[in-house]
Design an enzyme around this catalytic site. Structure first.
Site, mmCIF file in Angstrom:
data_model
loop_
_atom_site.group_PDB
_atom_site.id
_atom_site.type_symbol
_atom_site.label_atom_id
_atom_site.label_comp_id
_atom_site.label_asym_id
_atom_site.label_seq_id
_atom_site.Cartn_x
_atom_site.Cartn_y
_atom_site.Cartn_z
ATOM 1 C CB SER A 2 77.944 67.458 47.941
ATOM 2 O OG SER A 2 77.848 66.144 47.425
ATOM 3 C CE1 TYR A 49 74.744 66.436 52.120
ATOM 4 C CE2 TYR A 49 74.967 65.469 49.934
ATOM 5 C CZ TYR A 49 75.545 66.014 51.069
ATOM 6 O OH TYR A 49 76.906 66.138 51.153
#
Length: 268
Positions: free
Chosen positions: A141, A154
């Site tokens: 990501s 994350y």
């Protein structure tokens, strides 16, 4: 046996993995779909059949944190000629409020996003290395480029996955294996629906899946989209952190908002 490539997608039951399965079916690939819920995988297989796509679809339920199960899935796929392309998409995004960090959520994120990836990569290399071919696509990501609000755990795992792919690429080249890292921007999925900040250039999940599939077919090392957003982030990480922090805080409208409790979601 069909000569179409066999594509293994983890985290296929929802979000970007689900949309990618539908997109790859349109493109005529055979599919091996994995997620924790077998019921959701059966529903996805039926959905693919309903589109009229004439492709073989195999389902293999399992949790990526279960290393022996992932190894068994990879080994069992040898009966279908072996996995040609693995899209390691399974992961969770649990927003973490830094004013009251949740240690259990952090450990869970590390276990799935990094540990789960390793559980898949190792058996894949063991089967691809003798053939001197295969492709491993790690779904990271843009949160791995630099710190973003609510992404304490994350973002750390996605930064780790980018580094994982970069390091693995040195040895993969010697084995004839293609390694990719896929860095999407914000994608409209259940995992991001409750983010308490503005998400610039938010993509619809079907659009993101098409871009991801194009990138997988290209075999280039980094696949990132939408470029008008992700390249801005690439530039911003070159700036002094105080400047970066001010720009991101302003862009996202972040004001240190408290996080309402929510359950974990599966996705990229």
């Amino acid at each position: 046996m069909s000569t179409a490539p066999l594509v293994w997608i983890t985290g296929a039951s929802s979000g970007l993995g689900h949309a990618l399965a539908l997109e790859m079916a349109k493109r005529g690939t055979r599919l091996l779909l994995t997620a924790r819920s077998e019921d959701k995988l059966v529903a996805l297989k039926d959905q693919i059949a309903a589109t009229g796509a004439c492709v073989d679809v195999y389902i293999a339920a399992g949790d990526v944190t279960d290393g022996p199960r992932m190894a068994a899935i990879v080994e069992d796929a040898e009966a279908q000629g072996g996995i040609d392309i693995a899209v390691l998409n399974a992961g969770i995004y649990i927003p973490i409020d830094g004013t009251a960090p949740d240690l259990a959520a952090m450990h869970r994120t590390f276990e799935i996003n990094l540990g789960g990836t390793a559980n898949c990569v190792v058996p894949l290399i063991e089967t691809m290395r003798p053939r001197r071919r295969g492709q491993i696509s790690l779904v990271a990501s843009v949160a791995g480029y630099s710190g973003l609000p609510m992404a304490t755990a994350y973002g750390a795992t996605k930064a780790g996955m980018i580094n994982f792919a970069e390091a693995l690429r040195f040895d993969a080249d010697r084995m004839g294996i293609t390694v990719q890292v896929i860095n999407p921007g914000f994608v409209e999925t259940p995992a991001t629906d409750e983010n308490p900040f503005d998400m610039p250039f938010l993509l619809k999940v079907d659009d993101a899946a098409r871009r991801m599939a194009d990138g997988i077919e290209s075999k280039r090392f980094e696949v990132t989209f939408p470029k008008r957003f992700t390249y801005q982030l690439k530039f911003l990480r070159l700036l002094p952190f105080d400047v970066y922090h001010w720009i991101v805080s302003r862009t996202t409208g972040w004001r240190g908002k408290a996080l309402e409790p929510r359950s974990e979601g599966e996705g990229s």
